[in-house]
Write a protein that holds these residues in place. Structure first.
Motif, PDB file in Angstrom:
ATOM      1  N   GLU A   1       0.349  -1.019   0.131  1.00 51.62           N
ATOM      2  CA  GLU A   1      -0.282  -0.137  -0.191  1.00 51.62           C
ATOM      3  C   GLU A   1       0.427   1.469   0.053  1.00 51.62           C
ATOM      4  O   GLU A   1       0.511   2.444  -0.481  1.00 51.62           O
ATOM      5  CB  GLU A   1      -0.740  -0.121   1.170  1.00 51.62           C
ATOM      6  N   ASN A   2       2.176   1.183   0.335  1.00 54.19           N
ATOM      7  CA  ASN A   2       2.713   2.911   0.266  1.00 54.19           C
ATOM      8  C   ASN A   2       3.532   2.818  -0.785  1.00 54.19           C
ATOM      9  O   ASN A   2       4.665   3.599  -1.548  1.00 54.19           O
ATOM     10  CB  ASN A   2       4.184   1.853   1.483  1.00 54.19           C
ATOM     11  N   HIS A   3       3.506   1.877  -2.078  1.00 53.59           N
ATOM     12  CA  HIS A   3       3.663   1.832  -3.504  1.00 53.59           C
ATOM     13  C   HIS A   3       3.463   3.117  -3.804  1.00 53.59           C
ATOM     14  O   HIS A   3       4.237   4.160  -5.254  1.00 53.59           O
ATOM     15  CB  HIS A   3       3.842   0.541  -4.642  1.00 53.59           C
ATOM     16  N   GLY A   4       2.229   3.495  -3.834  1.00 52.86           N
ATOM     17  CA  GLY A   4       2.090   4.828  -4.124  1.00 52.86           C
ATOM     18  C   GLY A   4       2.667   5.738  -4.024  1.00 52.86           C
ATOM     19  O   GLY A   4       2.642   7.254  -5.056  1.00 52.86           O
ATOM     20  N   ALA A   5       2.841   6.160  -2.996  1.00 51.98           N
ATOM     21  CA  ALA A   5       3.162   7.077  -1.915  1.00 51.98           C
ATOM     22  C   ALA A   5       5.155   7.174  -0.973  1.00 51.98           C
ATOM     23  O   ALA A   5       5.792   8.386  -0.835  1.00 51.98           O
ATOM     24  CB  ALA A   5       2.327   7.496  -0.438  1.00 51.98           C
ATOM     25  N   PHE A   6       5.401   6.396  -1.519  1.00 52.55           N
ATOM     26  CA  PHE A   6       7.069   5.858  -1.671  1.00 52.55           C
ATOM     27  C   PHE A   6       8.034   5.942  -2.432  1.00 52.55           C
ATOM     28  O   PHE A   6       7.257   4.260  -3.161  1.00 52.55           O
ATOM     29  CB  PHE A   6       7.083   4.300   0.239  1.00 52.55           C
ATOM     30  N   ALA A   7       9.192   6.576  -3.029  1.00 51.23           N
ATOM     31  CA  ALA A   7       9.948   6.477  -3.717  1.00 51.23           C
ATOM     32  C   ALA A   7      10.973   5.206  -3.788  1.00 51.23           C
ATOM     33  O   ALA A   7      11.248   4.320  -4.318  1.00 51.23           O
ATOM     34  CB  ALA A   7      11.026   7.426  -4.319  1.00 51.23           C
ATOM     35  N   GLY A   8      11.002   5.177  -1.947  1.00 48.21           N
ATOM     36  CA  GLY A   8      12.366   3.851  -1.926  1.00 48.21           C
ATOM     37  C   GLY A   8      13.818   4.509  -2.090  1.00 48.21           C
ATOM     38  O   GLY A   8      14.023   5.930  -2.125  1.00 48.21           O
ATOM     39  N   PRO A   9      14.648   4.082  -1.283  1.00 52.19           N
ATOM     40  CA  PRO A   9      15.998   4.524  -1.017  1.00 52.19           C
ATOM     41  C   PRO A   9      16.744   4.594  -2.175  1.00 52.19           C
ATOM     42  O   PRO A   9      17.406   5.796  -2.538  1.00 52.19           O
ATOM     43  CB  PRO A   9      16.871   3.145  -0.546  1.00 52.19           C
ATOM     44  N   ARG A  10      16.872   3.819  -3.191  1.00 49.31           N
ATOM     45  CA  ARG A  10      17.345   4.001  -4.618  1.00 49.31           C
ATOM     46  C   ARG A  10      17.365   6.334  -4.776  1.00 49.31           C
ATOM     47  O   ARG A  10      18.119   6.673  -5.635  1.00 49.31           O
ATOM     48  CB  ARG A  10      17.394   3.517  -5.730  1.00 49.31           C
ATOM     49  N   PHE A  11      15.898   6.239  -5.206  1.00 50.95           N
ATOM     50  CA  PHE A  11      15.158   7.249  -5.712  1.00 50.95           C
ATOM     51  C   PHE A  11      15.119   8.917  -4.310  1.00 50.95           C
ATOM     52  O   PHE A  11      15.297   9.391  -5.039  1.00 50.95           O
ATOM     53  CB  PHE A  11      13.575   7.037  -6.379  1.00 50.95           C
ATOM     54  N   LEU A  12      14.707   8.367  -3.440  1.00 52.44           N
ATOM     55  CA  LEU A  12      15.069   9.275  -2.303  1.00 52.44           C
ATOM     56  C   LEU A  12      17.034   9.633  -2.776  1.00 52.44           C
ATOM     57  O   LEU A  12      17.366  10.517  -1.706  1.00 52.44           O
ATOM     58  CB  LEU A  12      14.851   8.892  -0.602  1.00 52.44           C
ATOM     59  N   MET A  13      18.009   8.704  -2.483  1.00 56.91           N
ATOM     60  CA  MET A  13      19.458   9.334  -2.786  1.00 56.91           C
ATOM     61  C   MET A  13      19.392   9.958  -3.833  1.00 56.91           C
ATOM     62  O   MET A  13      20.155  10.853  -3.876  1.00 56.91           O
ATOM     63  CB  MET A  13      20.115   7.975  -2.595  1.00 56.91           C
TER      64      MET A  13
END
Length: 257
Positions: free
Chosen positions: A162-174
């Motif tokens: 359910e987080n996939h829509g709102a969370f980019a993940g560490p690679r893209f936050l980097m």
């Protein structure tokens, strides 16, 4: 000297399937991908696996070895427990396509959501000048081979669809952190506040800095310490420091500064 090893490999399509066991010869110095290729050549010609460079630089052969996200081409058999089965499964965070192949298109969709570097106005390519420490700081993040092991091990992606829509993940936050640190990025001049989008668009708040992404990075990028934590600190300064907030209101500080 060769020896025999048992491989238990997840076989199936679309998330449905099961484990198949194989006995395979192991020679000194071999990596897991060598054994997968031997199985394809001798016992399982229809086994699906992604790979390309076999040198740890393309990120294609990402999978889970004994439950840990790894590159098959960089995981030496000698580092695995002797006498125990080697269990290979696809990246758990992403939909299964077939056998060890997963659909990682989620990551490319998130990459497109990160606005690109904005060149400084009035400078032509070749006229950019940066301090050496700024070059070195961002160069670490440029080592990323986009294997997506950090994305796979991040529990906010892995365990919470359910987080996939709102969370980019560490690679893209980097990637956002790299651009926010870049002294020549002129995004603020166009009205783009990278720190605000990190929180509001890319879901920085979902990250609780467990460092699991750093632990699995084959390029040894200190994702948490050098990208995510500094980005969180700058976002917190912008959002909660009363002096920074006041300065932005009366025009002493511009967005992105």
């Amino acid at each position: 000297m060769s020896q025999q090893a048992e491989f238990r490999i997840w076989r199936g399509e679309g998330g449905r399937g099961g484990f198949a066991s194989y006995q395979v010869e192991v020679n000194e110095g071999e990596v897991v991908l060598d054994l997968v290729h031997r199985l394809q050549a001798t016992q399982a010609p229809d086994l699906a696996v992604r790979w390309n460079c076999k040198a740890g630089k393309c990120g294609s052969c990402s999978a889970e070895v004994n439950g840990l996200p790894r590159l098959l081409c960089m995981t030496r058999m000698s580092t695995l427990p002797a006498g125990e089965p080697v269990v290979l499964t696809p990246l758990r965070a992403f939909p299964s396509v077939r056998d060890l192949v997963t659909d990682v298109s989620f990551n490319y969709a998130k990459a497109r959501e990160v606005p690109a570097f904005v060149p400084p106005d009035g400078l032509a390519p070749g006229e950019y000048r940066m301090r050496q420490e700024d070059v070195q700081r961002s160069q670490e993040f440029r080592k990323c081979i986009e294997c997506f092991l950090c994305q796979d091990t991040c529990h906010a992606v892995r365990d919470h669809e359910e987080n996939h829509g709102a969370f980019a993940g560490p690679r893209f936050l980097m990637r956002v952190a790299e651009l926010d640190m870049h002294p020549l990025d002129a995004a603020a001049e166009t009205g783009l506040d990278r720190r605000a989008t990190a929180q509001d668009v890319h879901g920085l708040g979902y990250c609780n800095i467990t460092k699991c992404c750093t632990e699995v990075c084959p390029e040894h990028i200190r994702i948490t310490d050098n990208a995510l934590i500094p980005l969180k600190e700058r976002v917190a300064d912008r959002k909660y420091d009363p002096l920074v907030w006041l300065g932005s209101k009366i025009g002493l500080r511009r967005p992105g500064s």
